[in-house]
Scaffold this active site. Structure first.
Site, PDB file in Angstrom:
ATOM      1  CE  LYS A 274      -4.015  -1.644   2.576  1.00  0.00           C
ATOM      2  NZ  LYS A 274      -4.867  -1.575   1.736  1.00  0.00           N
ATOM      3  NE  ARG A 348     -10.934  -9.810  -1.876  1.00  0.00           N
ATOM      4  CZ  ARG A 348     -11.209  -8.864  -2.821  1.00  0.00           C
ATOM      5  NH1 ARG A 348     -11.546  -9.189  -4.108  1.00  0.00           N
ATOM      6  NH2 ARG A 348     -11.326  -7.757  -2.604  1.00  0.00           N
TER       7      ARG A 348
HETATM    8  N1  BES Z   1      -7.979  -3.648   4.431  1.00  0.00           N
HETATM    9  C1  BES Z   1      -8.374  -3.265   3.276  1.00  0.00           C
HETATM   10  C2  BES Z   1      -9.541  -2.474   2.731  1.00  0.00           C
HETATM   11  C3  BES Z   1      -9.650  -1.042   3.588  1.00  0.00           C
HETATM   12  C4  BES Z   1      -9.319   0.314   2.770  1.00  0.00           C
HETATM   13  C5  BES Z   1     -10.077  -1.204   4.861  1.00  0.00           C
HETATM   14  C6  BES Z   1      -9.599   1.240   3.493  1.00  0.00           C
HETATM   15  C7  BES Z   1     -10.426   0.044   5.460  1.00  0.00           C
HETATM   16  C8  BES Z   1     -10.019   1.294   4.768  1.00  0.00           C
HETATM   17  C9  BES Z   1      -8.145  -4.428   2.264  1.00  0.00           C
HETATM   18  O1  BES Z   1      -7.478  -5.676   2.879  1.00  0.00           O
HETATM   19  C10 BES Z   1      -7.796  -4.035   0.863  1.00  0.00           C
HETATM   20  O2  BES Z   1      -6.688  -3.654   0.856  1.00  0.00           O
HETATM   21  N2  BES Z   1      -8.616  -4.019  -0.281  1.00  0.00           N
HETATM   22  C11 BES Z   1      -8.149  -3.800  -1.354  1.00  0.00           C
HETATM   23  C12 BES Z   1      -8.754  -4.645  -2.551  1.00  0.00           C
HETATM   24  C13 BES Z   1      -8.093  -4.444  -3.876  1.00  0.00           C
HETATM   25  C14 BES Z   1      -6.739  -4.906  -3.981  1.00  0.00           C
HETATM   26  C15 BES Z   1      -9.104  -5.338  -4.808  1.00  0.00           C
HETATM   27  C16 BES Z   1      -8.831  -2.408  -1.714  1.00  0.00           C
HETATM   28  O3  BES Z   1      -9.795  -2.008  -1.405  1.00  0.00           O
HETATM   29  O4  BES Z   1      -7.951  -1.466  -2.360  1.00  0.00           O
HETATM   30 MN    MN Z   2      -5.561  -5.319   1.905  1.00  0.00          MN
END
Ligand code: BES
Ligand code: MN
Ligand code: ZN
Length: 498
Positions: A274, A348
């Site tokens: 990230k 997931r």
């Molecule tokens: N934990 C994150 C989602 C999240 C984002 C929670 C902001 C709280 C605040 C999750 O694991 C994630 O990173 N999801 C990705 C999925 C994508 C790679 C398909 C996302 O939402 O960017």
């Molecule tokens: Mn994630």
């Protein structure tokens, strides 16, 4: 933090004259010509010889929602201060408006030890939850913690209903507020102290205190049993993953409910790292786990006539030489294979394993919750959980989420998204090729791991579980405890109606 000692007082002038509370809270509404006192404030107003609204007007009060104004009692009451809070327009005083106003009073208590609220005359449960949650603060890491929340909260009894019913409501409201606090404390505990093994220890303490069974699968057990999703995600961290099973079985259990909560104790994204900005918010990526743990403990405290089993996959998503990679294929619990195209779509993967395991026990309902997608925030913002799942149960959970004030909203699982998760070499890919409908695609992925014909709901609380903005209502900065109150209310509803 713990819940103040709660007690019921009758809302009379005599009771007011001798309360040991330092502050008495009254509600105001926005009348056409300035603030008017809400129901419940009569005895306080009598001590002011009927002038309280006038005094408040002089002090600039309007009655608008969450406005707080302090009035010194100058000997008219044994309490030194009257704290007036606005409820907004007098029509449609919903429980949530009472809860938010009570929250605003909780935030304005500035260190008082004993408090009496009369907002309970409007809604006892909302007043208790709001006041307690509004005064919550997480100070475990502060050398100078500042104002503590009150130690005692007296609540004026509503005019209608029996004392017995009021006492039962008080007990339930206190336990629900406590469950929210348990979840908030876990979310607010930083990831260097809260990791899979230490979360498991906290779960043993919390659940053990209620006599619940706790089973902890460590990395060796996970390997033996083939939990490839949890092991894949957790493999990049020196702090190895866990899978918890926390079970409560009520006497005369009529239905069984499986709760599943995402427990990523920190989400860096892994090799699909990230960006740095805001990454610290990922301390909240175990909010689903915290909520379901708090909920199963609550079910035991309130002795719901249900079987409730929480399944909690815990892992830290880190990039390292042992981390899983984009391109890896994981063999999930139950045998299916998933191609990892993005290691940041890790929730997931751990949930798939936990859902499969939960469904082995053939529960009557499955409720899963997770901070699953940024797309939830894009679609619904920071205060509205997205609720997906089987149509009927999803709508039931969403209606209950609305009633609790946690405001979840039903979202579809559009069939055309399923083929977007087809993989070139495995049974399934963990992400689609495009970013549209990301919250729904994640829901579709999860659906693959829920046994057929089980009513299930998926609550995506990515935004609502964590408040990175300023305080509002009964919600401070940091962990919010969402969706504990929704889960509690759904459990109560299943206990009542099957
Ligand atoms: N934990 C994150 C989602 C999240 C984002 C929670 C902001 C709280 C605040 C999750 O694991 C994630 O990173 N999801 C990705 C999925 C994508 C790679 C398909 C996302 O939402 O960017
Ligand atoms: Mn994630
Ligand atoms: Zn995550």
């Amino acid at each position: 933090m713990s819940v103040p000692k709660l007690s019921l007082s009758d809302n009379s002038e005599a009771a007011l004259a001798k309360t040991r509370a330092e502050v008495v809270i009254v509600g105001t509404v926005q009348g056409p010509d300035g603030p008017e006192l809400a129901d419940g404030a009569e005895a306080v107003d009598a001590a002011f010889d009927g002038t309280l609204a006038e005094v408040l007007t002089t002090l600039g009060a309007t009655g608008k929602a969450e406005e707080t104004v302090r009035v010194p009692s100058l000997g008219r009451l044994s309490a030194g201060v009257v704290l007036a809070v606005g409820l907004g327009k007098p029509d449609d005083l919903t429980p949530e408006r009472v809860r938010r106003a009570a929250g605003a009073t909780g935030r304005a208590l500035s260190g008082r030890k004993r408090v009496l609220t009369t907002l309970s005359a409007l809604d006892l449960q909302a007043a208790v939850e709001g006041t307690v949650l509004g005064s919550y603060g997480f100070t475990a890491y502060k050398s100078e913690p500042g104002d503590a929340p009150p130690a005692a909260l007296e609540v004026a009894a509503p005019a209608e209903g029996t004392t017995r019913a009021h006492k039962a409501t008080l007990k339930a409201a206190g336990a629900i507020a406590e469950a929210v606090i348990v979840a908030r404390d876990l979310v607010n505990t930083p990831p260097n102290d809260l990791f899979p093994a230490s979360f498991a220890d906290r779960a043993r303490e919390l659940a053990g205190a209620e006599g619940l069974d706790v089973e902890v699968l460590d990395e060796k057990a996970l390997k033996r049993k083939g939990f490839g999703g949890i092991l894949g995600v957790g493999g990049g961290s020196s702090r190895q993953p866990r899978l918890l099973r926390v079970a409560y079985r009520g006497a005369k259990a009529k239905k069984s409910v499986a709760l599943v909560g995402k427990g990523i104790t920190f989400d860096t994204g892994g090799i699909s790292l990230k960006p740095a900005a805001g990454m610290d918010d990922m301390t909240s990526d175990m909010a689903g786990a915290a909520a379901v743990l708090a909920s199963v403990v609550l079910a035991a405290k309130l002795k719901y006539p249900l079987e409730v089993v929480a399944h909690i996959p815990l892992a830290e998503n880190m990039p390292s030489a042992t981390a899983y990679r984009p391109g890896d294929v994981l063999r999930m619990y139950g045998g299916r294979t998933v191609e990892v195209l993005n290691t940041d779509a890790e929730g997931r993967l751990v949930l798939a394993d936990a859902l499969t395991r939960a469904c082995e026990e053939q529960p009557d309902y499955v409720i899963e919750t997770s901070t699953l997608t940024g797309a939830q925030k894009v679609a619904l913002g920071d205060r509205t959980p997205g609720i997906m799942g089987s149509d009927e149960f999803r709508d039931r959970v969403a209606a209950i989420a609305q009633a609790t004030g946690e405001n979840g909203w039903p979202m579809p699982l559009p069939e055309e998204l399923r083929s977007e998760l087809d993989s070139k070499l495995a049974d399934l890919a963990n992400v689609t090729g495009q970013r549209w409908g990301g919250m729904l695609a994640a829901g579709i992925f999860l659906r693959e791991f829920v046994a057929e014909n089980v009513p299930w709901a998926h609550l995506d609380v990515a935004g609502p579980a964590y408040n990175s903005g300023g305080p509002w209502g009964y919600t401070g900065k940091g962990g919010t405890g969402v969706p504990v109150r929704t889960i509690a209310a759904v459990l109560a509803d299943i206990a009542d109606n099957g």
